[in-house]
Design an enzyme around this catalytic site. Structure first.
Site, PDB file in Angstrom:
ATOM      1  CE  LYS A  64      -4.210  -1.861   1.934  1.00  0.00           C
ATOM      2  NZ  LYS A  64      -5.175  -1.878   3.018  1.00  0.00           N
ATOM      3  CG  ASP A 100      -8.142   0.455   3.585  1.00  0.00           C
ATOM      4  OD1 ASP A 100      -9.046  -0.248   3.097  1.00  0.00           O
ATOM      5  OD2 ASP A 100      -6.933   0.196   3.444  1.00  0.00           O
TER       6      ASP A 100
END
Ligand code: NAP
Length: 278
Positions: A64, A100
């Site tokens: 990420k 997220d």
């Protein structure tokens, strides 16, 4: 059109089932695939997203952050969080987003979780970063990031501190912190988030040992980022603590990604049912 999940490992993920159900429900001619990639393969995989039949991708553990310099543009949310979990192709440009944060905020809103004073987050990777940003946004007074790499926890805190001006950010060593420090910290904690992969099939067990788990105060919400009931979730419930696994967060982050790729509101219920069934 194609979308995929870039990470290592990926085949445990519920995202293909969830996203393909959403495409089918809205009759969008697209499919979501597994795109496993080791770190060395990441540049080539990202370059492949520039193909005209690609809508974008999701990015998961452990890429990420590594993916960020490979993209043309980073959204404000991803910049603040320092992690990208969703990539959108717009013509020849690849744009990195982070869904997220909204995923966790929405999952907590769904269970009526009110603001909190103190939070503990386990791990210092992409999910931990999203959790810090989400909980600071929900008004946490203090957040302590506990990781096995103290350096990673410290870096995370120093980097995110300017974005969380009304929250005290602290860090500590997940493995070495002494029992009396855990006791003091957990006595005042309202929410504990596991943002490590411990509890997944390839990393079985709990991120905290039993003696530390026993110090979690009554009423503390235990949130697991992993999308099933892990040993941590089961241990929390056995101690009569409220506990939430990562499925609602997954569904909400996936819904936000779906909208970024397709410009359509996501069929949330369809996605939830498909993710639960996987
Ligand atoms: P990541 O960026 O690789 O970070 C993982 C963190 O956990 C790192 O701090 C890592 O430390 C630590 N860690 C790894 N193995 C550990 C171990 N055995 N003991 C203690 N700490 C350990 O991964 P991520 O993207 O944050 O994902 C973390 C977890 O959250 C994964 O299970 C992922 O599937 C889940 N997740 C779920 C959602 C959702 O929507 N539900 C969203 C995002 C992530 P080192 O740096 O020392 O390795």
């Amino acid at each position: 059109m194609r979308v995929g999940l870039i990470g290592d490992p990926v085949t445990h993920s519920k995202s293909p089932a969830m996203q393909n159900a959403a495409f089918a429900a809205l009759q969008i001619p697209a499919r979501y695939e597994y795109w496993p990639a080791l770190a060395a393969e990441l540049p080539e995989r990202i370059a492949s997203l520039r193909a005209t039949d690609v809508l974008g991708a999701n990015v998961t553990i452990p890429h990420k952050r590594a993916v960020m310099p490979l993209l043309d543009e980073i959204s404000e949310e991803a910049r603040v969080t320092g992690a990208v979990n969703t990539i959108v192709r717009r013509e020849a440009r690849l744009i990195g987003h982070n869904t997220d944060v909204t995923g966790l905020v929405a999952a907590l809103a769904e269970i009526g979780w009110q603001g909190m004073e103190q939070a503990v987050i386990l791990g210092a990777g992409g999910a931990a970063r999203a959790a810090v940003v989400a909980l600071a946004r929900l008004g946490a007074g203090a957040i302590c990031v506990m990781a096995r790499s103290v350096r990673a926890a410290q870096d995370l805190v120093l980097e995110l501190a300017p974005e969380a001006r009304h929250t005290s950010l602290l860090w500590g060593d997940l493995a070495a912190t002494e029992r009396h420090v855990w006791r003091r910290m957990l006595a005042g904690t309202d929410i504990l988030v596991n943002a490590t992969p411990v509890g997944m099939a390839h990393a079985p067990g709990t991120p905290l040992d039993d003696a530390v788990l026993n110090l979690i105060a009554a009423g503390t919400l235990v949130v697991e980022c992993i999308t099933h009931d892990t040993p941590l979730v089961r241990a929390a419930r056995a101690r009569e603590l409220p506990a939430l696994n990562g499925l609602p967060m997954l569904v909400h982050q996936g819904a936000a990604a779906f909208t970024l790729w397709t410009n359509h509101p996501a069929p949330l219920d369809v996605m939830r049912v498909a993710a639960q069934a996987r």
